[in-house]
Write an enzyme that holds these catalytic residues in place. Sequence first.
Site: not given
Ligand code: NOJ
Length: 738
Positions: A290
């Site tokens: 993430d």
């Molecule tokens: C944080 C989020 O938790 C995740 O689900 C997402 O894909 C990423 N940011 C990218 O935007």
Amino acid sequence: MKINCSLWGVLYLLATFSTFSLYAQKEDSFKKKKDFVFDLMAKMTLDEKIGQLYQCSGGGDITGPNQEKIPPVKQISQGGLGSMLNIRGIENIRKYQDVAMKSRLKIPLIFGLDVIHGYRTGFPIPLAEAASFDLEMIEEASRCAATEASADGLHWTFAPMVDISWDARWGRVMEGAGEDPYYGSLVAKARVGGLQGKNLSDTTTIMSCLKHLAAYGAPVAGKEYNSVDMSLSHFANFYMPPYKAAVEAGTATAMSAFNDFNNIPCSSSDFLLRRLLKEQWGFEGFVVSDINAIRETIDHRYAADEKDAAMKSINAGVDMEMVSTCYLKYIKELIREGKVEESILDDAVRRILEKKYELGLFEDAYRYCDQERAKRVINSGPIRSTSARMAERSIVLLKNENNVLPLSVSVKKIALVGALSRSSRDMCGNWSCADVDKVVTLYEAMKKRGVDINYNDGYDLETNQIVNLEQTLSEACEADVVIVAMGERALESGEMRSKGDISIPSEQQRLVSELVKTGKPVVVLLMCGRPVIFNEVRQNASAILCTWWLGSEAGNAICNVLWGNYNPSGKLPMTFPAHNGQIPLYYQYKSTGRPTSTGGWCAKYFDIPTEPAYPFGYGLAYTSFSYSDIRLLPGNGKDVHVRVAVDITNTGRYSGEEVIQLYVCDEVASVTRPIKELRGFNKIKLEKGETRNIVFEIKDTQLGFYDNQMKYVIEKGAFTFMLGTNSEDLQTIKYTLK
Ligand code: NOJ
């Protein structure tokens, strides 16, 4: 006879040959891919390999403590980048792909974005789609998202989010399929199937990304990014199934979560990523962290510094680092020092390059960049109409006193109240990529229905204070029916939108009570991204439709349901609590030593009720259904142990759809088990007066569970099967597995 035999023989040979030739073709293309990637890797320097493991952001929010930004052009030209996120539009994508095509080895970039519910045509938020209990429709919705996103140059979405959650305070419940692991697994499969189609090289598909491994939906106290604390068997039974299902469905990528699991940050968890995902489940794709999650292992106080973070994450199995730069800075050094085996780096690079190969990017890096296709496909009629159908099916009818709905032809004058009904931005829901100017709001759709509409805001969207009460009430008095749009704003759910109180603002609820005093029927449209608490409204309104956030066709879909062009068929995929204090609340709780049902000194609250406002699986229709004659039928002596049947009759005034739900209880087991678990459902349409006999086959997967060693077991003995319209209103029958 002779002719028949030889005909069968020929057919048999042909079938065998074509199966064999398909298999041979598959083998051949598999080998070609492996050879290609092997040859390419032989030419790559260590820096170029490490570059493939990096994904930088091309825009949008960089969340969390690390705000570092890398200038992409320089990075790409040196072969130092594998992928970019948060880029939209063919021109932008081409701009960066051009740079990659001028780098030494011309390795194409992958472009990813959070395409969560539709792309430029907005679809219902995922929780709403899940309420449809219509897997084909959910798959089709994901198909549409992939068709539009790929037409705009994208190769990859960070979806589906398959995290199970029992906590409505957690803002991201809007992004998942709700609380049930069995249903969540089926939805995960449908979504992966819809996004990826049969073949990644098809330019109308995109890579899916199962997220967030693991148990991200169970932060302590529902607080976003909080720690997770659960036993491994609890994880295996209630949180793991959808991740596994997404892998079985062939997801190309997976995302490691922000949280810790079993005291290790997920993005450094060898257990989750290498042992479970890659080794046990045989996941062949790549793992992306993430955003900044690798660097955040320092904030978890698990890694000492960026170098330590890089070492722990790559060894654990994270192949690509999203945004933070621990890999870029330190992997080379770690390899030289022998702290990371070069084979680990190679495995990560191979996984990423293989996906680029499968996407067809080595043949043509611009094959998704076709302006003509973009014009033809994006916001096209068929996609809009799928969005409308998906939206209708996502709506859940919670109350319908005196059959106020569907609106009768005698309704000529409507008082429409509620600023939310005119807010296109809110109609889209959070995590939306939809074209806001192309959203049909409730207000616009109603205006087109040819009835007399008097509109009042009712409350201020920002402050939630009642506005112009007198006028709103006097116009309500003139109307045949009052329709009130109320609830949360779209950005009140989603990432970083955990709430300590999930009640609908008290002033909005008071407004409904005031409107009810006019004596007119009051229909409430509940707009929300999570289960909400709205007891005053529940009690007072004549009818309630939970419309969530439905996307570009929201207004049309709601009107179709209001006027009965579509008979609502949605069921709640999450329990709706009656009090904040009940959360986390879920239907598959355990009996305990002092079951709630026994009363007295038992599992309950001293000051609030234990019952939810609406149970899991709840949802009405404009017609009614009756269930009778639940019975057991023999199995097939092989994998089907037994069959359980029930008769269902449409006893109401209209044809309609019902989701028949099968729950199972393992009466006595070697570990404590829930009082019921969903193990099957069947959505069927019944004409007025029609009766149908519905049969469920009971296989191993419906009866087993993970024991405390995370081993899947099926134990002989007594079971109870329960069939019905929601998780509480059920007919039961006993069964003994011998
Ligand atoms: C944080 C989020 O938790 C995740 O689900 C997402 O894909 C990423 N940011 C990218 O935007």
